[in-house]
Design an enzyme around this catalytic site. Structure first.
Site, PDB file in Angstrom:
ATOM      1  N   THR A 227       0.824  -1.220   0.000  1.00 15.70           N
ATOM      2  CA  THR A 227       0.000   0.000   0.000  1.00 15.70           C
ATOM      3  C   THR A 227       0.858   1.270   0.000  1.00 15.70           C
ATOM      4  O   THR A 227       0.394   2.321  -0.441  1.00 15.70           O
ATOM      5  CB  THR A 227      -0.998   0.032   1.177  1.00 15.70           C
ATOM      6  OG1 THR A 227      -0.288   0.110   2.422  1.00 15.70           O
ATOM      7  CG2 THR A 227      -1.895  -1.194   1.178  1.00 15.70           C
TER       8      THR A 227
ATOM      9  N   LEU B 257      -2.574   5.429   0.011  1.00 14.39           N
ATOM     10  CA  LEU B 257      -4.019   5.150   0.007  1.00 14.39           C
ATOM     11  C   LEU B 257      -4.223   3.646   0.229  1.00 14.39           C
ATOM     12  O   LEU B 257      -4.589   2.901  -0.682  1.00 14.39           O
ATOM     13  CB  LEU B 257      -4.631   5.601  -1.325  1.00 14.39           C
ATOM     14  CG  LEU B 257      -6.139   5.796  -1.319  1.00 14.39           C
ATOM     15  CD1 LEU B 257      -6.564   6.854  -0.308  1.00 14.39           C
ATOM     16  CD2 LEU B 257      -6.649   6.165  -2.699  1.00 14.39           C
ATOM     17  N   HIS B 258      -4.016   3.224   1.492  1.00 13.00           N
ATOM     18  CA  HIS B 258      -3.989   1.792   1.809  1.00 13.00           C
ATOM     19  C   HIS B 258      -5.225   0.999   1.359  1.00 13.00           C
ATOM     20  O   HIS B 258      -5.123   0.029   0.607  1.00 13.00           O
ATOM     21  CB  HIS B 258      -3.888   1.597   3.330  1.00 13.00           C
ATOM     22  CG  HIS B 258      -2.808   2.352   4.002  1.00 13.00           C
ATOM     23  ND1 HIS B 258      -1.501   1.940   4.010  1.00 13.00           N
ATOM     24  CD2 HIS B 258      -2.830   3.508   4.727  1.00 13.00           C
ATOM     25  CE1 HIS B 258      -0.766   2.778   4.710  1.00 13.00           C
ATOM     26  NE2 HIS B 258      -1.553   3.748   5.152  1.00 13.00           N
ATOM     27  N   ASP B 259      -6.379   1.380   1.922  1.00 12.00           N
ATOM     28  CA  ASP B 259      -7.533   0.477   1.867  1.00 12.00           C
ATOM     29  C   ASP B 259      -8.083   0.204   0.470  1.00 12.00           C
ATOM     30  O   ASP B 259      -8.488  -0.942   0.180  1.00 12.00           O
ATOM     31  CB  ASP B 259      -8.648   1.005   2.787  1.00 12.00           C
ATOM     32  CG  ASP B 259      -8.234   0.981   4.250  1.00 12.00           C
ATOM     33  OD1 ASP B 259      -7.234   0.299   4.585  1.00 12.00           O
ATOM     34  OD2 ASP B 259      -8.900   1.640   5.069  1.00 12.00           O
TER      35      ASP B 259
END
Ligand code: BDR
Ligand code: CA
Length: 312
Positions: A192, A238-240
């Site tokens: 991520t 922007l991990h998710d």
């Protein structure tokens, strides 16, 4: 054919964009948004999910509140990353999207039971709801096509030097879920952190000329300030949405099959994911682990979703 999906989240700036991506893309049939305590307390993450749905015009997906604390121990939140509201930056109006009366775990179970095919779960917060579901309904394992998690890391952590936030908050839940036999993919910080929201991405959001695009730009501007302050990042990751994008298009992330263990006891490493990429421990592989993000495709999906919802 679209993939039936439950998104379990703790919004959260990057969770907000994960909701948008899951709701917008036709490859996904978003059946439920379930919330968990994590980035902020449960009342705030749930309010934030409803705020995002209201703003993005996501009115046909039930939103239900789940577990308000980890399986054991005390909840740690990430107000230093996401602010007091959990979604600091833009000003949101009061949400009009209602809160489901069911507990999130009951909603998850009902969606699984009523589904005509196995349902995918994408979990982008602590794994407390998923672990609770499997404690109450172990037979639901066969009703879940796969579990795709944003969590962990093949290298270092973020909340502590060796633990990523989602796993750190509820390592017992992560360990139970991992032991359940579900097909699991982990997209950790190592992948991520390849999804950096650079200024040109913020400009793309702003350039859409929609209220939603502007709010995404403001969210990412706040997120950028915390990542600069806390970790000296040039831009926020922007991990998710990476986990959602992987369900939409497998080619977004290259994965390997590897043995993963959750550290639940370490004096300084509680919540670490121990990923044995080189087979040193002789453990059997038990998960897929994301390694390489194909950035162009990822950003095409993410900006396309915000564009689509903003014009609807
Ligand atoms: C994860 O923790 C939260 O701060 C983010 O929403 C993401 O799910 C990253 O470690
Ligand atoms: Ca999250």
């Amino acid at each position: 054919m679209s993939t039936p999906l439950i998104l379990d989240c703790d919004p959260g700036h990057d969770d907000a964009l994960a909701i948008m991506l899951a709701a917008a893309h036709p490859a996904v049939d978003l059946k439920a948004i379930t919330t968990v305590a994590g980035n902020q307390t449960l009342d705030k993450t749930t309010l934030n999910a409803r705020r995002v749905c209201t703003l993005a015009g996501i009115t046909d997906v039930p939103v239900a509140a789940g577990c308000d604390r980890p399986l054991s121990g005390v909840l740690e939140i990430a107000a230093d990353v996401h602010g007091e509201s959990g979604l600091d930056g833009p000003v949101f109006g009061p949400p009009t999207v209602p809160l489901a009366e069911e507990h999130a775990v009951d909603l998850m179970h009902r969606v699984l039971v009523e589904g005509s095919e196995p349902t995918t779960i994408v979990a982008v917060g602590p794994l407390t709801n998923v672990a609770t579901l499997l404690r109450r309904h172990p037979e639901d394992v066969s009703r879940i096509r796969e579990l795709v998690v944003m969590g962990g890391s093949t290298s270092r952590g973020n909340h502590t030097p060796y633990a990523e936030f989602n796993i750190y908050v509820d390592p017992e839940a992560a360990a139970e879920v991992l032991a359940s036999g579900l097909p699991i993919t982990f997209h950790g910080l190592n992948v991520t952190h390849q999804a950096l929201v650079t200024p040109d991405v913020v400009a793309r959001f702003r350039g859409m000329g929609t209220q939603l695009g502007e709010v995404c730009a403001e969210l990412m501007t706040f997120f950028a300030s915390t990542y600069r302050r806390l970790w000296d990042f040039p831009a926020p990751p922007l991990h998710d949405p990476v986990a959602v994008a992987y369900v939409i298009d497998r080619s977004v992330v290259d994965c390997v099959r590897a043995p993963v263990r959750i550290e639940v006891e370490g004096a300084h490493t509680r919540g670490a994911t121990v990923v044995d990429l080189h087979g040193r421990m002789g453990w059997a592989p038990n998960a897929d682990v994301g390694l390489t993000l194909h950035r162009d495709r990822f950003w095409e999906l993410m900006t396309g979703a915000v564009e689509h919802l903003g014009r609807a």
